[in-house]
Motif scaffolding. Structure first.
Motif, PDB file in Angstrom:
ATOM      1  N   ALA A 418      40.277  22.716  59.520  1.00 35.99           N
ATOM      2  CA  ALA A 418      41.034  23.140  58.337  1.00 35.99           C
ATOM      3  C   ALA A 418      40.112  23.243  57.129  1.00 35.99           C
ATOM      4  CB  ALA A 418      42.161  22.150  58.045  1.00 35.99           C
ATOM      5  N   ALA A 419      40.306  24.295  56.338  1.00 32.34           N
ATOM      6  CA  ALA A 419      39.406  24.582  55.224  1.00 32.34           C
ATOM      7  C   ALA A 419      39.351  23.454  54.202  1.00 32.34           C
ATOM      8  CB  ALA A 419      39.845  25.880  54.541  1.00 32.34           C
ATOM      9  N   HIS A 420      40.514  22.842  53.912  1.00 33.12           N
ATOM     10  CA  HIS A 420      40.540  21.858  52.835  1.00 33.12           C
ATOM     11  C   HIS A 420      39.849  20.559  53.203  1.00 33.12           C
ATOM     12  CE1 HIS A 420      44.059  20.720  55.227  1.00 33.12           C
ATOM     13  NE2 HIS A 420      44.003  19.535  54.663  1.00 33.12           N
ATOM     14  N   VAL A 421      39.508  20.353  54.487  1.00 34.52           N
ATOM     15  CA  VAL A 421      38.699  19.194  54.853  1.00 34.52           C
ATOM     16  C   VAL A 421      37.270  19.615  55.204  1.00 34.52           C
ATOM     17  CG1 VAL A 421      40.574  17.683  55.535  1.00 34.52           C
ATOM     18  CG2 VAL A 421      39.624  19.252  57.213  1.00 34.52           C
ATOM     19  N   ALA A 422      37.079  20.857  55.638  1.00 41.02           N
ATOM     20  CA  ALA A 422      35.719  21.333  55.902  1.00 41.02           C
ATOM     21  C   ALA A 422      34.912  21.403  54.611  1.00 41.02           C
ATOM     22  CB  ALA A 422      35.760  22.707  56.569  1.00 41.02           C
ATOM     23  N   LEU A 423      35.566  21.743  53.480  1.00 42.96           N
ATOM     24  CA  LEU A 423      34.838  21.897  52.225  1.00 42.96           C
ATOM     25  C   LEU A 423      34.285  20.577  51.689  1.00 42.96           C
ATOM     26  CD1 LEU A 423      33.814  23.824  50.134  1.00 42.96           C
ATOM     27  CD2 LEU A 423      35.990  23.646  48.936  1.00 42.96           C
ATOM     28  N   LEU A 430      25.777  18.184  51.941  1.00 40.40           N
ATOM     29  CA  LEU A 430      24.798  18.675  50.977  1.00 40.40           C
ATOM     30  C   LEU A 430      24.178  17.526  50.204  1.00 40.40           C
ATOM     31  CD1 LEU A 430      23.357  20.896  49.377  1.00 40.40           C
ATOM     32  CD2 LEU A 430      25.418  21.100  47.962  1.00 40.40           C
ATOM     33  N   ARG A 431      25.009  16.568  49.809  1.00 39.94           N
ATOM     34  CA  ARG A 431      24.506  15.394  49.075  1.00 39.94           C
ATOM     35  C   ARG A 431      23.470  14.640  49.899  1.00 39.94           C
ATOM     36  NH1 ARG A 431      27.454  12.018  45.398  1.00 39.94           N
ATOM     37  NH2 ARG A 431      28.880  13.767  45.114  1.00 39.94           N
ATOM     38  N   LEU A 432      23.635  14.641  51.212  1.00 40.10           N
ATOM     39  CA  LEU A 432      22.697  13.945  52.097  1.00 40.10           C
ATOM     40  C   LEU A 432      21.491  14.801  52.459  1.00 40.10           C
ATOM     41  CD1 LEU A 432      25.123  12.157  54.589  1.00 40.10           C
ATOM     42  CD2 LEU A 432      23.869  11.121  52.679  1.00 40.10           C
ATOM     43  N   LEU A 435      21.365  20.376  55.095  1.00 37.70           N
ATOM     44  CA  LEU A 435      21.733  21.673  54.531  1.00 37.70           C
ATOM     45  C   LEU A 435      22.379  22.600  55.544  1.00 37.70           C
ATOM     46  CD1 LEU A 435      18.637  22.361  52.250  1.00 37.70           C
ATOM     47  CD2 LEU A 435      20.772  21.175  51.697  1.00 37.70           C
ATOM     48  N   GLU A 436      21.878  22.648  56.750  1.00 33.78           N
ATOM     49  CA  GLU A 436      22.431  23.585  57.726  1.00 33.78           C
ATOM     50  C   GLU A 436      23.850  23.188  58.115  1.00 33.78           C
ATOM     51  OE1 GLU A 436      22.598  27.059  59.694  1.00 33.78           O
ATOM     52  OE2 GLU A 436      21.110  26.360  58.239  1.00 33.78           O
ATOM     53  N   GLU A 437      24.073  21.903  58.327  1.00 38.86           N
ATOM     54  CA  GLU A 437      25.437  21.444  58.618  1.00 38.86           C
ATOM     55  C   GLU A 437      26.359  21.726  57.438  1.00 38.86           C
ATOM     56  OE1 GLU A 437      25.855  17.476  60.751  1.00 38.86           O
ATOM     57  OE2 GLU A 437      23.772  17.408  60.081  1.00 38.86           O
ATOM     58  N   LEU A 456      28.128  27.240  48.841  1.00 33.87           N
ATOM     59  CA  LEU A 456      27.181  28.056  49.602  1.00 33.87           C
ATOM     60  C   LEU A 456      26.022  28.512  48.712  1.00 33.87           C
ATOM     61  CD1 LEU A 456      29.736  30.081  51.719  1.00 33.87           C
ATOM     62  CD2 LEU A 456      27.979  28.555  52.629  1.00 33.87           C
ATOM     63  N   ALA A 457      26.307  28.773  47.442  1.00 30.16           N
ATOM     64  CA  ALA A 457      25.230  29.135  46.517  1.00 30.16           C
ATOM     65  C   ALA A 457      24.283  27.961  46.305  1.00 30.16           C
ATOM     66  CB  ALA A 457      25.824  29.589  45.178  1.00 30.16           C
ATOM     67  N   GLN A 458      24.833  26.758  46.159  1.00 36.33           N
ATOM     68  CA  GLN A 458      23.981  25.574  45.991  1.00 36.33           C
ATOM     69  C   GLN A 458      23.089  25.361  47.212  1.00 36.33           C
ATOM     70  OE1 GLN A 458      26.048  21.996  44.658  1.00 36.33           O
ATOM     71  NE2 GLN A 458      27.708  23.253  43.881  1.00 36.33           N
ATOM     72  N   ILE A 459      23.667  25.538  48.391  1.00 31.52           N
ATOM     73  CA  ILE A 459      22.889  25.354  49.622  1.00 31.52           C
ATOM     74  C   ILE A 459      21.772  26.388  49.695  1.00 31.52           C
ATOM     75  CG2 ILE A 459      23.015  25.456  52.141  1.00 31.52           C
ATOM     76  CD1 ILE A 459      26.000  24.474  51.773  1.00 31.52           C
TER      77      ILE A 459
END
Length: 629
Positions: A418-423, A430-432, A435-437, A456-459
């Motif tokens: 589900a999108a609202h938990v994938a985000l 990203l904090r860890l 990056l690819e995950e 996605l821009a930050q990554i």
């Protein structure tokens, strides 16, 4: 239309299919010359799910902290939505127009504005009164413009709240009368039939046929529902009302429920069926299913005529299924597919109360208490998707990022991506620095949640792909509403493009817009501002910015290393070393030590770098990042 017909069974992560073929009311009115607009007050009514169909203007600019909070509660005050609605309506009031005006009061979390907060002991009642005031202001403006008398106005709602009835406070898991029965008020032009009531049970599907009939338009063939005028003047001999909730199945891993009202009887189908007499027992406290077996069986057979199949997320979206498999997930959830017997929600009412207590603690900022409560609940009920999601949120607020990732992964697995938990999972990864995950999780969310493009821009920035970052950022900025994060990302991009003055200006704009809002929304702002100041040669401003960033985000390794390198350039070696020591003491994990080693090497202090690396490898001999150094 009913959910089996339009296909939406949940608020979050679902898009309306067959948009071009469904009979949207605004599109039909648009075709005959009406100007159409919608102003909504909650994220769950975002237009990109298909609801914007047929509207000339759809205002769904809701500020969301989309990577660390409950999207279902993302809302804006109804007064703000009203300002936007009136501004639009004033421009079209001399012609024919259709306005869908939506407010989210009363809705959890209940926090009415003054004077209603002081006037009413219960916050829920205060929000009801605030709703009345907002609607009243809209009606007053219509009178001022001379439109009220000839306007057709429909006021309705989507659900009620339990407020303690049947052992529950809010709405979603149950189909009792207090959740199903809503207002439906109709003001006809010229005050026709003022004060009249329709005795025949009405349904929300009746709204569109009513509006079209009053405008002299023929409803589309096959559209369910009847005009309320028909119900009043020529009521059918029998009228049933269908209801369903997949909320317990999709969010908790319990059984879904369905119900049918054949007034005065109300049958609720689930693992433990219920039958109530709505006249003799309006509170639905006496279950008649064993006493009235024939009636229960007849109503159960009527329910069988409705399509209540719920496709698994992987069946609906093969791309999501592929991404889940690539990330090591099983690719679906028992809750979604319905494998095996599922418990009846009412048998788990005590669990709902325990979860509610945890959610309240989270909303009030008591994150450690919320996390402990959710951990206790999930030990007994591991299928609670919402529980895993909020446990991840709480752990993120506590700085326990790696543990948050594990909670989010449980939620992603059990929800089928589900999108609202994938985000939020992507944000934690990203904090860890994974990056690819992080990218793959954000891509799962992007078709539904525009805020994913900021992530996605930050990554892409972290991976050095500036053109790709620019593309995602354009989408994020176009849909950012009042969100601050895309401005910070844009400032970072400008810094990396060596447009340092623009980076500083964007950071300052973000800070101005964030005034009065939670400071955690500004994470990264002073990091990029400090780097830009350093590049412009303003060491004093750069130092101050890096220090502010560390006050706000003591786990920001980039802020520590940037400050340490600045000290080294300024010839303040002892302060540089002290900053790196504080980084590894505050963040005792391999990534912090690796960052210290790389920074010491950049500073030309290979001896200290070797000593720190040796210490780290002795603590974490199997760590790949340290081994690569």
């Amino acid at each position: 239309m009913l959910p089996p017909e339009h296909g939406v069974r949940d608020n979050l992560g679902v898009k309306i299919e067959r948009v071009e073929t469904l009979p949207f009311l605004p599109r039909r009115l648009q075709e005959v010359g009406y100007r159409t607009a919608a102003m909504v007050s909650t994220f769950v009514l975002r237009g990109n799910g298909g609801l914007a169909t047929g509207f000339d203007f759809y205002d769904d600019k809701i500020a969301t902290d989309a990577v660390s909070a409950d999207l279902g509660s993302a809302q804006r005050p109804g007064g703000e939505t009203l300002e936007r609605a009136l501004a639009w309506a004033e421009g079209v009031r001399h012609g024919r127009f259709f306005l869908f005006f939506h407010i989210y009061e009363p809705h959890t979390p209940y926090s009415p504005p003054e004077p209603f907060a002081s006037r009413y002991p219960r916050a829920y009642d205060g929000e009801v009164a605030a709703s009345d005031a907002i609607v009243g202001e809209l009606l007053d403006r219509l009178r001022e413009w001379g439109l009220y008398d000839r306007a057709l106005i429909v006021l309705t709602s989507d659900h009620g709240e339990h407020l303690g009835d049947h052992g529950y406070q809010e709405h979603g898991p149950f189909l009792y009368r207090e959740a199903l029965q809503v207002p439906l008020l109709l003001k006809l032009p010229g005050g026709e039939r003022a004060g009249a009531a329709v005795d025949t049970p009405a349904r929300l599907e009746d709204v569109v046929p009513t509006v079209l009939a009053l405008l002299g338009r023929r409803p589309p063939a096959g559209l369910p529902g009847l005009s309320l005028l028909t119900l009043a003047d020529d009521p059918p001999a029998r009228r049933t009302i269908y209801g369903e909730t997949f909320y317990p199945r999709l969010h908790f891993g319990w059984s879904d429920l369905a119900s049918i009202v054949d007034f005065p009887l109300h049958y609720i189908h689930g693992p433990d069926p219920e039958l109530y007499h709505l006249v003799e027992d309006p509170g639905e406290t006496v279950n008649l299913v064993r006493r009235e077996r024939r009636a229960a069986r007849e109503l159960r057979d009527l329910l069988a005529e409705y399509d209540r199949e719920l496709p698994a997320p992987g069946e609906v979206d093969p791309e999501t299924r592929r991404r889940l498999a690539a990330l090591g997930y099983l690719g679906g959830s028992a809750a979604a597919t319905g494998d095996g017997p599922l418990p009846d929600p009412k048998a788990r009412a005590h669990v709902l109360e325990e979860v509610r207590v945890a959610f309240v603690a989270f909303r009030e900022g008591r994150y450690a208490e919320a996390a402990e409560q959710l951990e206790r609940v999930l030990a007994q009920e591991p299928g609670l998707i919402d529980g895993w999601e909020h446990l991840g949120h709480a752990r993120m607020r506590l700085g326990r990022v790696a543990e948050a990732v594990e909670a989010y992964r449980q939620a992603v697995e059990r929800s089928g991506g589900a999108a609202h938990v994938a985000l939020p999972a992507a944000a934690a990864l990203l904090r860890l620095g994974r990056l690819e995950e992080a990218r793959q999780h954000a891509e799962m969310a992007a078709p539904v949640i525009d805020a994913a493009h900021d992530l996605l821009a930050q990554i892409a920035l972290r991976q050095g792909r500036l053109e790709e970052a620019e593309e995602h950022l354009e989408r994020a900025l176009a849909t950012r509403a009042a969100r601050i994060e895309p401005l910070i990302t844009q400032a970072d991009l400008r810094y990396r493009q060596q447009r340092f003055g623009e980076a500083v200006a964007l950071a300052e704009q973000a800070e101005r817009e964030a005034a009065g809002r939670p400071t955690d929304l500004l994470r990264g702002l002073d990091l990029v501002r400090g780097r830009a100041h350093a590049a412009l040669g303003d060491a004093e401003a750069a130092e101050a910015a890096f220090r502010r960033e560390l006050e706000r985000a003591p786990d920001s390794l980039d802020a520590y290393t940037s400050l340490a390198y600045l000290y080294a350039v300024l010839g303040r070696g002892p302060e540089a070393g002290a900053t790196l020591r504080r980084m590894v003491e505050t963040n005792p994990r391999p990534a912090a030590y690796a960052a210290a080693v790389r920074t010491l090497r950049q500073m030309g202090d290979d001896r200290s770098a070797a000593r720190v690396l040796q210490q780290a490898r002795s603590r974490w001999p199997e760590n790949d990042e340290l081994a690569a150094l």
